[in-house]
Design a protein around this motif. Structure first.
Motif, PDB file in Angstrom:
ATOM      1  N   GLN A   2       0.830  -1.200   0.000  1.00 62.28           N
ATOM      2  CA  GLN A   2       0.000   0.000   0.000  1.00 62.28           C
ATOM      3  C   GLN A   2       0.867   1.254   0.000  1.00 62.28           C
ATOM      4  O   GLN A   2       0.585   2.209  -0.729  1.00 62.28           O
ATOM      5  N   LYS A 143     -14.749   4.468   3.456  1.00 60.47           N
ATOM      6  CA  LYS A 143     -13.307   4.449   3.689  1.00 60.47           C
ATOM      7  C   LYS A 143     -12.569   3.724   2.568  1.00 60.47           C
ATOM      8  O   LYS A 143     -13.013   2.685   2.072  1.00 60.47           O
ATOM      9  N   ASN A 145      -9.567   1.485   1.049  1.00 63.66           N
ATOM     10  CA  ASN A 145      -8.803   0.367   1.606  1.00 63.66           C
ATOM     11  C   ASN A 145      -7.342   0.722   1.852  1.00 63.66           C
ATOM     12  O   ASN A 145      -6.753   0.312   2.845  1.00 63.66           O
ATOM     13  N   ASN A 146      -6.748   1.482   0.917  1.00 65.32           N
ATOM     14  CA  ASN A 146      -5.360   1.909   1.100  1.00 65.32           C
ATOM     15  C   ASN A 146      -5.334   3.055   2.114  1.00 65.32           C
ATOM     16  O   ASN A 146      -5.828   4.151   1.848  1.00 65.32           O
ATOM     17  N   LYS A 147      -4.766   2.806   3.293  1.00 68.32           N
ATOM     18  CA  LYS A 147      -4.828   3.788   4.377  1.00 68.32           C
ATOM     19  C   LYS A 147      -4.091   5.079   4.042  1.00 68.32           C
ATOM     20  O   LYS A 147      -4.425   6.148   4.570  1.00 68.32           O
ATOM     21  N   TYR A 148      -3.106   5.011   3.157  1.00 72.97           N
ATOM     22  CA  TYR A 148      -2.355   6.210   2.793  1.00 72.97           C
ATOM     23  C   TYR A 148      -3.179   7.114   1.870  1.00 72.97           C
ATOM     24  O   TYR A 148      -3.194   8.334   2.036  1.00 72.97           O
ATOM     25  N   ASP A 150      -6.414   6.973   1.793  1.00 73.93           N
ATOM     26  CA  ASP A 150      -7.531   7.387   2.625  1.00 73.93           C
ATOM     27  C   ASP A 150      -7.169   8.653   3.398  1.00 73.93           C
ATOM     28  O   ASP A 150      -7.957   9.600   3.482  1.00 73.93           O
ATOM     29  N   LYS A 151      -5.972   8.685   3.943  1.00 69.50           N
ATOM     30  CA  LYS A 151      -5.507   9.874   4.661  1.00 69.50           C
ATOM     31  C   LYS A 151      -5.364  11.065   3.716  1.00 69.50           C
ATOM     32  O   LYS A 151      -5.679  12.207   4.076  1.00 69.50           O
TER      33      LYS A 151
END
Length: 297
Positions: A2, A143, A145-148, A150-151
């Motif tokens: 990710q 949301k 899936n890729n937290k980066y 998403d941020k």
């Protein structure tokens, strides 16, 4: 993986975001050719949706709408990237409000507001209205899936004072705000298909019996929020015009599902006026009523 995907794509996204709009739309034209003619992204879904939602049109008319909708989709994707660096002055020039006084009068009533809108025209740039509001704006989203990434999305929208909350965070956030007497503006895009397990209500949408999102209505009733609809119109490439429409001031007094049904009638009106600006790539009519065990709200 990710993080690797993020660091590889982020510089490109940042570079695209600082390009002037003239170059941005040249890139969009190129992406359209790839997405529509080479990849054929969700073309089968789009054609199915258009055929069942607009059966009164000829094949040729639906094909023209299909192509225009893909051009708009690519434009909107690039405009979303542009939001990373667009100035307050620029976005206010390109996304205008015809009757902001209607919204501001609702703030004076000192009740939180549920703002309903559709995946139509530019739903990304609605966040610019936070420049004009006193209430804190909360945008409910799914949301990534890729937290980066998403941020990144959260950071982009926070530039315009919008607070993103996931569907799971919605009720706890509203409850906390109510306890603290913190008035909020909650944005709901409720025109897409709900999960099968959350199909409490069915009704016609574009003439087709379909499950309807009722979350915005139920929350408006539970927390006694005034309800507004935001109608967005694409004036020309890169320019949008938004109009507030009054729906309900005392939702607790409104019969169940009337708010949700009224919302969809307004969305339908938008679509019939200019169907090429609707998000046809989503499988909006994928559920069949006969396959459901109905639940009581």
């Amino acid at each position: 993986m990710q993080f690797i995907a993020f660091i590889l794509l982020y510089p490109l996204l940042r570079f695209i975001s600082i390009l002037p709009f003239r170059l941005l739309y040249l890139i969009s034209d190129g992406i359209y050719l790839i997405v529509y003619y080479l990849i054929g992204y969700r073309k089968k879904t789009v054609r199915h949706n258009l055929s069942i939602a607009l059966p009164h049109l000829s094949d040729g008319e639906r094909l023209a709408i299909e192509k225009k909708s893909y051009r708009h989709l690519c434009d909107m994707f690039l405009e979303m990237i542009k939001t990373m660096s667009i100035s307050k002055k620029e976005i206010e020039k390109r996304f205008t409000f015809t009757n902001l006084d209607v919204y501001l009068n609702y703030e004076k009533k000192q009740k939180s507001i549920a703002l309903l809108c559709a995946h139509y025209a530019s739903y990304e740039w609605v966040i610019s209205m936070n420049h004009y509001t006193q209430f804190e704006g909360f945008a409910i989203y799914k949301k990534i899936n890729n937290k980066y990434f998403d941020k990144l999305v959260r950071d982009i929208r926070s530039r315009f004072k919008a607070t993103l909350i996931t569907t799971r965070e919605t009720i706890p956030t509203i409850e906390k705000n109510e306890r603290n007497k913190h008035l909020g503006l909650y944005g709901f895009a409720s025109d897409q298909s709900p999960q099968a397990s959350k199909a409490y209500h069915w009704g016609p949408f574009m003439g087709i019996e379909t499950p309807i999102h009722t979350g915005a209505e139920m929350l408006a009733k539970r927390f006694d929020m005034n309800v507004l609809f935001l109608r967005v119109k694409k004036v020309k490439r890169g320019y949008y015009e938004a109009t507030f429409e009054e729906m309900f001031e005392n939702p607790k007094e409104v019969p169940n599902y009337q708010i949700s049904d009224d919302f969809l009638r307004r969305v339908e009106k938008q679509i019939y006026e200019a169907p090429e600006y609707y998000l046809w790539t989503h499988k909006r009519w994928k559920h069949k009523k006969s396959s459901f065990n109905f639940r009581k709200a």
